[in-house]
Design an enzyme around this catalytic site. Structure first.
Site, PDB file in Angstrom:
ATOM      1  CD  GLU A 197     -88.616 -29.552  99.015  1.00  0.00           C
ATOM      2  OE1 GLU A 197     -88.384 -29.155  99.870  1.00  0.00           O
ATOM      3  OE2 GLU A 197     -88.231 -30.678  98.571  1.00  0.00           O
ATOM      4  CG  HIS A 219     -86.436 -34.456  98.727  1.00  0.00           C
ATOM      5  ND1 HIS A 219     -85.370 -34.129  98.072  1.00  0.00           N
ATOM      6  CD2 HIS A 219     -86.814 -33.650  99.679  1.00  0.00           C
ATOM      7  CE1 HIS A 219     -84.979 -33.224  98.602  1.00  0.00           C
ATOM      8  NE2 HIS A 219     -85.721 -32.747  99.465  1.00  0.00           N
TER       9      HIS A 219
HETATM   10  P1  PGA Z   1     -83.487 -26.680 102.513  1.00  0.00           P
HETATM   11  O1  PGA Z   1     -84.107 -28.312 102.248  1.00  0.00           O
HETATM   12  O2  PGA Z   1     -84.487 -26.233 103.494  1.00  0.00           O
HETATM   13  O3  PGA Z   1     -82.068 -27.075 103.081  1.00  0.00           O
HETATM   14  O4  PGA Z   1     -83.197 -26.047 101.233  1.00  0.00           O
HETATM   15  C1  PGA Z   1     -85.475 -28.439 101.807  1.00  0.00           C
HETATM   16  C2  PGA Z   1     -85.544 -29.718 101.343  1.00  0.00           C
HETATM   17  O5  PGA Z   1     -84.650 -30.191 100.341  1.00  0.00           O
HETATM   18  O6  PGA Z   1     -86.808 -30.366 101.550  1.00  0.00           O
END
Ligand code: PGA
Length: 257
Positions: free
Chosen positions: A175, A99
């Site tokens: 992401e 992450h």
């Molecule tokens: P968010 O986070 O939905 O608050 O943007 C997603 C993540 O970091 O997995």
């Protein structure tokens, strides 16, 4: 046939142990109901300290629990780390790795993440591998280069070592870092291009690995229908909007229709 979508609630460190356990107990029936519609797989990713407890709460149900990280080592002098062996022993079937927040806060490198990936596969835990570009890379059109770099060695590893294992499963969570927690989302062409590219890239090794493509970054009940229209998305990694059950429920319901 309708595709079963995956909804992963990434609670990060937003909630304390009491709040995480209360969320699970108070919303137990409704959470299970969400998994019963057959169109959605729900995975909760609480903090390490509640992992065992929450996994026990949902034991023998269709709801799954994921770790938010794991150690890249098997065992040894690694203060403060949690091994994949221990995760497996308490029945955890999924773990987020790479992450952007752990890459940044814990100075994780892609080499660390590759080792974590290997440890998870060795212990029959499905890696939820997070990848994504930062704002600068986004603005300078370097996204695909970044994603290529972040997945290259993982793909090589799958090709090289995994003949020893039964075909493993891998979730790839794209992401965009600039989108996480910011409310900013990419446009449809941008996302279409990335998911088509990821799909083609992992289809090349589809005999060696079962893969699912996940999107994460500011997903909420207002934009879930937009994300749903993008081809090749198999599910969502949801941070802030997963903390309020009603909001999370709405996302799953609108996403699974
Ligand atoms: P968010 O986070 O939905 O608050 O943007 C997603 C993540 O970091 O997995």
């Amino acid at each position: 046939m309708k595709k079963k979508l995956i909804f992963i609630a990434n609670w990060k460190m937003y909630l304390n142990i009491k709040e995480e356990v209360n969320f699970s107990i108070q919303n137990y029936d409704n959470l299970i109901k969400l998994t019963k519609n057959n169109y959605s797989q729900i995975i909760l990713a609480p903090s390490f300290i509640s992992l065992n407890r929450i996994n026990d709460i949902f034991k023998s149900t269709t709801l799954k629990v994921a770790a938010q990280n794991c150690s890249s080592h098997i065992n040894g002098s690694f203060t403060g780390q949690i091994s994949t062996v221990s995760l497996n022993q308490i029945g955890i079937e999924y773990s987020i790795i790479g992450h952007s927040e752990t890459r940044k806060e814990l100075n994780e490198t892609d080499i660390d993440i590759e080792k974590k990936f290997e440890q998870l596969i060795l212990n029959n835990i499905i890696p939820i591998l997070c990848i994504g570009e930062n704002e600068e890379e986004h603005k300078t059109n370097k996204t695909l280069n970044k994603l290529e770099f972040q997945t290259d060695n993982i793909i090589k590893m799958i090709n090289k070592t995994l003949y020893n294992f039964n075909k493993p499963t891998l979730y790839i969570a794209y992401e965009p870092i600039w989108s996480i927690g910011s409310g900013k989302i990419a446009n449809i062409d941008y996302l279409d291009n990335i998911f088509t590219w990821l799909y083609k890239r992992f289809s090349l090794i589809k005999n060696e690995v079962n893969f699912k493509l996940i999107y994460g970054g500011s997903v909420n009940s207002k934009n879930i229908e937009f994300f749903k229209t993008i081809d090749h998305i198999d599910g969502f990694l949801i941070g802030k909007s997963s903390l309020n059950f009603k909001e999370f429920e709405k996302i799953v319901e609108l996403g699974s229709i």
